[in-house]
Scaffold this motif. Structure first.
Motif, PDB file in Angstrom:
ATOM      1  N   ILE A  91      66.685   9.061  60.717  1.00 41.09           N
ATOM      2  CA  ILE A  91      66.687   8.323  59.447  1.00 41.09           C
ATOM      3  C   ILE A  91      65.252   8.040  59.049  1.00 41.09           C
ATOM      4  CG2 ILE A  91      67.472   6.233  58.260  1.00 41.09           C
ATOM      5  CD1 ILE A  91      69.565   5.980  60.598  1.00 41.09           C
ATOM      6  N   VAL A  92      64.878   8.359  57.822  1.00 44.83           N
ATOM      7  CA  VAL A  92      63.565   8.002  57.285  1.00 44.83           C
ATOM      8  C   VAL A  92      63.797   6.984  56.173  1.00 44.83           C
ATOM      9  CG1 VAL A  92      61.419   8.803  56.250  1.00 44.83           C
ATOM     10  CG2 VAL A  92      62.667  10.309  57.815  1.00 44.83           C
ATOM     11  N   ASN A  93      63.388   5.731  56.416  1.00 40.95           N
ATOM     12  CA  ASN A  93      63.517   4.687  55.401  1.00 40.95           C
ATOM     13  C   ASN A  93      62.270   4.738  54.531  1.00 40.95           C
ATOM     14  OD1 ASN A  93      64.645   2.613  53.992  1.00 40.95           O
ATOM     15  ND2 ASN A  93      64.063   1.007  55.432  1.00 40.95           N
ATOM     16  N   THR A  94      62.409   5.230  53.317  1.00 40.89           N
ATOM     17  CA  THR A  94      61.279   5.645  52.489  1.00 40.89           C
ATOM     18  C   THR A  94      60.791   4.555  51.545  1.00 40.89           C
ATOM     19  OG1 THR A  94      62.802   6.494  50.814  1.00 40.89           O
ATOM     20  CG2 THR A  94      62.038   8.045  52.512  1.00 40.89           C
ATOM     21  N   CYS A  95      59.592   4.792  51.005  1.00 45.72           N
ATOM     22  CA  CYS A  95      59.005   3.958  49.961  1.00 45.72           C
ATOM     23  C   CYS A  95      58.890   4.793  48.691  1.00 45.72           C
ATOM     24  CB  CYS A  95      57.629   3.452  50.396  1.00 45.72           C
ATOM     25  SG  CYS A  95      56.782   2.450  49.149  1.00 45.72           S
ATOM     26  N   GLY A  96      59.205   4.206  47.545  1.00 46.36           N
ATOM     27  CA  GLY A  96      59.126   4.938  46.283  1.00 46.36           C
ATOM     28  C   GLY A  96      58.327   4.209  45.234  1.00 46.36           C
ATOM     29  N   PHE A  97      57.338   3.403  45.677  1.00 45.47           N
ATOM     30  CA  PHE A  97      56.654   2.474  44.785  1.00 45.47           C
ATOM     31  C   PHE A  97      55.606   3.157  43.918  1.00 45.47           C
ATOM     32  CE2 PHE A  97      53.458  -1.206  44.561  1.00 45.47           C
ATOM     33  CZ  PHE A  97      53.992  -1.672  43.387  1.00 45.47           C
ATOM     34  N   ILE A  98      54.643   3.839  44.546  1.00 48.19           N
ATOM     35  CA  ILE A  98      53.568   4.508  43.806  1.00 48.19           C
ATOM     36  C   ILE A  98      53.386   5.918  44.361  1.00 48.19           C
ATOM     37  CG2 ILE A  98      52.347   2.398  43.162  1.00 48.19           C
ATOM     38  CD1 ILE A  98      50.430   2.860  45.475  1.00 48.19           C
ATOM     39  N   GLY A  99      52.531   6.692  43.697  1.00 46.73           N
ATOM     40  CA  GLY A  99      52.374   8.099  44.021  1.00 46.73           C
ATOM     41  C   GLY A  99      52.076   8.393  45.478  1.00 46.73           C
ATOM     42  N   ASP A 100      51.092   7.711  46.053  1.00 46.90           N
ATOM     43  CA  ASP A 100      50.717   7.979  47.443  1.00 46.90           C
ATOM     44  C   ASP A 100      51.872   7.699  48.397  1.00 46.90           C
ATOM     45  OD1 ASP A 100      48.217   8.688  46.618  1.00 46.90           O
ATOM     46  OD2 ASP A 100      47.241   6.812  47.184  1.00 46.90           O
ATOM     47  N   ALA A 101      52.601   6.617  48.149  1.00 48.69           N
ATOM     48  CA  ALA A 101      53.728   6.261  49.009  1.00 48.69           C
ATOM     49  C   ALA A 101      54.846   7.292  48.894  1.00 48.69           C
ATOM     50  CB  ALA A 101      54.249   4.882  48.634  1.00 48.69           C
ATOM     51  N   LYS A 102      55.074   7.799  47.700  1.00 43.49           N
ATOM     52  CA  LYS A 102      56.102   8.815  47.515  1.00 43.49           C
ATOM     53  C   LYS A 102      55.740  10.096  48.261  1.00 43.49           C
ATOM     54  CE  LYS A 102      56.020   8.375  42.976  1.00 43.49           C
ATOM     55  NZ  LYS A 102      56.337   8.565  41.546  1.00 43.49           N
ATOM     56  N   GLU A 103      54.474  10.481  48.173  1.00 38.21           N
ATOM     57  CA  GLU A 103      54.018  11.688  48.866  1.00 38.21           C
ATOM     58  C   GLU A 103      54.176  11.538  50.378  1.00 38.21           C
ATOM     59  OE1 GLU A 103      50.083  12.832  47.733  1.00 38.21           O
ATOM     60  OE2 GLU A 103      50.535  12.773  45.586  1.00 38.21           O
ATOM     61  N   GLU A 104      53.802  10.362  50.914  1.00 33.87           N
ATOM     62  CA  GLU A 104      53.951  10.127  52.349  1.00 33.87           C
ATOM     63  C   GLU A 104      55.421  10.220  52.759  1.00 33.87           C
ATOM     64  OE1 GLU A 104      52.827   6.767  55.747  1.00 33.87           O
ATOM     65  OE2 GLU A 104      53.218   6.142  53.679  1.00 33.87           O
ATOM     66  N   SER A 105      56.298   9.670  51.939  1.00 34.35           N
ATOM     67  CA  SER A 105      57.723   9.699  52.265  1.00 34.35           C
ATOM     68  C   SER A 105      58.253  11.126  52.308  1.00 34.35           C
ATOM     69  CB  SER A 105      58.512   8.871  51.244  1.00 34.35           C
ATOM     70  OG  SER A 105      58.189   7.496  51.349  1.00 34.35           O
ATOM     71  N   ILE A 106      57.924  11.919  51.294  1.00 34.87           N
ATOM     72  CA  ILE A 106      58.396  13.309  51.244  1.00 34.87           C
ATOM     73  C   ILE A 106      57.844  14.099  52.419  1.00 34.87           C
ATOM     74  CG2 ILE A 106      58.269  15.467  49.956  1.00 34.87           C
ATOM     75  CD1 ILE A 106      60.221  13.547  48.756  1.00 34.87           C
ATOM     76  N   GLN A 107      56.551  13.916  52.704  1.00 30.00           N
ATOM     77  CA  GLN A 107      55.931  14.641  53.809  1.00 30.00           C
ATOM     78  C   GLN A 107      56.590  14.296  55.141  1.00 30.00           C
ATOM     79  OE1 GLN A 107      53.704  17.087  53.491  1.00 30.00           O
ATOM     80  NE2 GLN A 107      53.858  17.419  55.700  1.00 30.00           N
ATOM     81  N   THR A 108      56.893  13.003  55.327  1.00 26.86           N
ATOM     82  CA  THR A 108      57.538  12.574  56.571  1.00 26.86           C
ATOM     83  C   THR A 108      58.929  13.182  56.696  1.00 26.86           C
ATOM     84  OG1 THR A 108      56.306  10.488  56.520  1.00 26.86           O
ATOM     85  CG2 THR A 108      58.241  10.579  57.939  1.00 26.86           C
ATOM     86  N   VAL A 109      59.689  13.205  55.603  1.00 25.50           N
ATOM     87  CA  VAL A 109      61.024  13.804  55.625  1.00 25.50           C
ATOM     88  C   VAL A 109      60.938  15.281  56.002  1.00 25.50           C
ATOM     89  CG1 VAL A 109      62.993  14.475  54.181  1.00 25.50           C
ATOM     90  CG2 VAL A 109      62.057  12.169  54.031  1.00 25.50           C
ATOM     91  N   LEU A 110      59.974  16.000  55.418  1.00 27.97           N
ATOM     92  CA  LEU A 110      59.830  17.426  55.724  1.00 27.97           C
ATOM     93  C   LEU A 110      59.423  17.652  57.177  1.00 27.97           C
ATOM     94  CD1 LEU A 110      58.092  18.640  52.439  1.00 27.97           C
ATOM     95  CD2 LEU A 110      60.476  18.987  53.132  1.00 27.97           C
ATOM     96  N   GLU A 111      58.569  16.773  57.691  1.00 27.26           N
ATOM     97  CA  GLU A 111      58.185  16.878  59.099  1.00 27.26           C
ATOM     98  C   GLU A 111      59.387  16.648  60.008  1.00 27.26           C
ATOM     99  OE1 GLU A 111      55.052  14.087  59.683  1.00 27.26           O
ATOM    100  OE2 GLU A 111      53.604  15.216  58.475  1.00 27.26           O
ATOM    101  N   MET A 112      60.200  15.660  59.679  1.00 25.38           N
ATOM    102  CA  MET A 112      61.382  15.375  60.493  1.00 25.38           C
ATOM    103  C   MET A 112      62.407  16.506  60.395  1.00 25.38           C
ATOM    104  SD  MET A 112      60.746  12.658  62.126  1.00 25.38           S
ATOM    105  CE  MET A 112      59.012  13.175  62.105  1.00 25.38           C
TER     106      MET A 112
END
Length: 440
Positions: A42-63
């Protein structure tokens, strides 16, 4: 069946993750910190601003790689990013088996079981779930815990998507908050860090008036509580009663995190914030008069749409005059669906230049503030003690340092103190963000 969870974003999101972990354990899943060993990630993501969104997507792809090389049978994208972009993510990330919104954490056990059937789906409950009697596994050090007192936001700042993601402001019942505080301290927690999108507005929606002072008095009376810390305190609701309570209660850290966002009245109006430069100056003067020794932290946005050179200079002069103990700077992030996204934008190079200039100014102020503390005595909660090669490296925090946000205090002569102890220390040296001190 082993489940791994990665939590991204703010402490408010971390509380959701900790409640999910509690539910997972209650339903007899095994929790693993190693995603390579997890059957469900489970990846509990952040969708607040651009950098946080990019980190979330990257983490999901890594997982997602663990579906090929590890044990993973199900990958779940949870939290704010899922709330904001569920349909787009469902189409663009076939690696993800389930997408859940910000309010779906209470059903995580059902989501896990359903995802293992091979079905792909989205779950986005509309109602915010509050934390009454929810199980919880702390991921913070045992002596510190975040205590979420409300969900959502009604402030409608023109740059912010939080109301769209988290919904309207919804306070927890005070008895529920105090009950959770008692349960946390019974398990060794000494420091409660109060979080919400706006802690100062607590209680207005369910009690008809601002109730943070009463809540603070109640928390200070809970057995085992030694420190209470306030984060995300908006200036609009900073009443005299609240300031008097902070000054009066010894257990309340003399520390306030007040997100001011700008100092130009014209920019604040475009941000749809009710503050003005004159009002902010008066409030800061009142806070410092009522609460001697107060440590003030704030955040500002540079490059907000239409920010002129004069408006930026006004902000810069304000920062140099007020000399905040702690300060964070964000470059404006253009977020679709907000009013500010439709305004004339500031060039990215200009935003970057302004960001670095203000950070450099604040670094000098912070170092001078920390040097001024040399020779003084502070109470320090010991965060970590490491031994190796005959040396002991110990670190802690005083009331002036919020966990995972501000600097640390490096401790000498730690003696027999243990992690979680609160010790007296003399400040030996101040640096830009950290201190060195000797335990007395």
């Amino acid at each position: 069946m082993k489940v791994g969870l990665i939590s991204l974003g703010c402490p408010k999101n971390l509380v959701d993750s900790e409640n999910m972990l509690g539910i997972i354990r209650e339903n007899n899943f095994e929790i693993t910190p190693d995603p390579a060993l997890a059957d469900v990630i489970i990846v509990n993501t952040c969708g607040f601003i651009g950098d946080a969104k990019e980190e979330s997507i990257q983490t999901v792809l890594e997982m997602a790689q663990h579906k090929k090389s590890g044990c993973c049978k199900s990958l779940i994208l949870a939290g704010c990013l899922g709330e904001r972009y569920a349909d787009d993510l469902f189409a663009e990330l076939p690696e993800v088996d389930a997408i859940t919104g910000a309010h779906a954490w209470g059903d995580i056990d059902k989501v896990i079981r359903r995802s293992l059937t091979g079905e792909r789906f989205i779950v986005r409950p509309q109602e915010a779930v509050l934390y009454d009697k929810a199980p919880r596994i702390l991921t913070t050090p045992q002596h510190t815990a975040y205590l979420k007192i409300a969900e959502g936001c009604d402030n409608a700042c023109s740059y912010c998507v939080i109301p769209q993601i988290r919904g309207p402001y919804k306070s927890r019942d005070m008895r529920s908050v105090l009950s959770e505080a008692a349960a946390l301290t019974a398990n060794g927690v000494k420091e409660l860090v109060l979080v919400a999108q706006d802690v100062t507005r607590y209680g207005e929606d369910i009690y008809g008036k601002l109730m943070l002072p009463e809540l603070l008095d109640g928390l200070c009376a809970v057995d085992g509580v030694e420190w209470v810390r306030l984060m995300y305190a908006y200036p609009q609701y900073m009443t005299d009663e609240l300031l008097d309570t902070i000054a009066r209660q010894a257990k309340i850290c003399k520390y306030l995190d007040i997100p001011l966002q700008h100092a130009s009245t014209a920019v604040l109006e475009r941000m749809n914030r009710p503050d003005s430069k004159e009002g902010i100056n008066a409030l800061l003067q009142k806070i410092r008069a009522k609460i001697p020794g107060i440590c003030l932290r704030t955040t500002f946005i540079v490059g907000f749409p239409g920010e002129s050179e004069d408006e930026y200079e006004e902000l810069k002069e304000f920062i140099m005059q007020q000399r905040f103990d702690r300060m964070g700077i964000f470059s404006y992030s253009q977020e679709e669906g907000t009013l500010a996204a439709e305004m004339p934008q500031v060039d990215e190079e200009i935003k970057e230049q302004r960001y670095h200039e203000l950070m450099a100014i604040q670094a000098g102020i912070a170092e001078e503030v920390n040097i001024s503390l040399e020779g003084g005595e502070v109470a320090v909660i010991v965060e970590s003690i490491e031994e190796g090669d005959g040396n002991v490296l110990a670190m802690g925090r005083s009331y002036r340092e919020a966990p995972d946000i501000d600097g640390v205090i490096y401790l000498e002569n730690i003696g027999s103190a243990c992690v979680g102890d609160i010790v007296k220390a003399k400040v030996l040296q101040g640096f830009t963000y950290d201190l060195a001190a000797e335990v007395l």
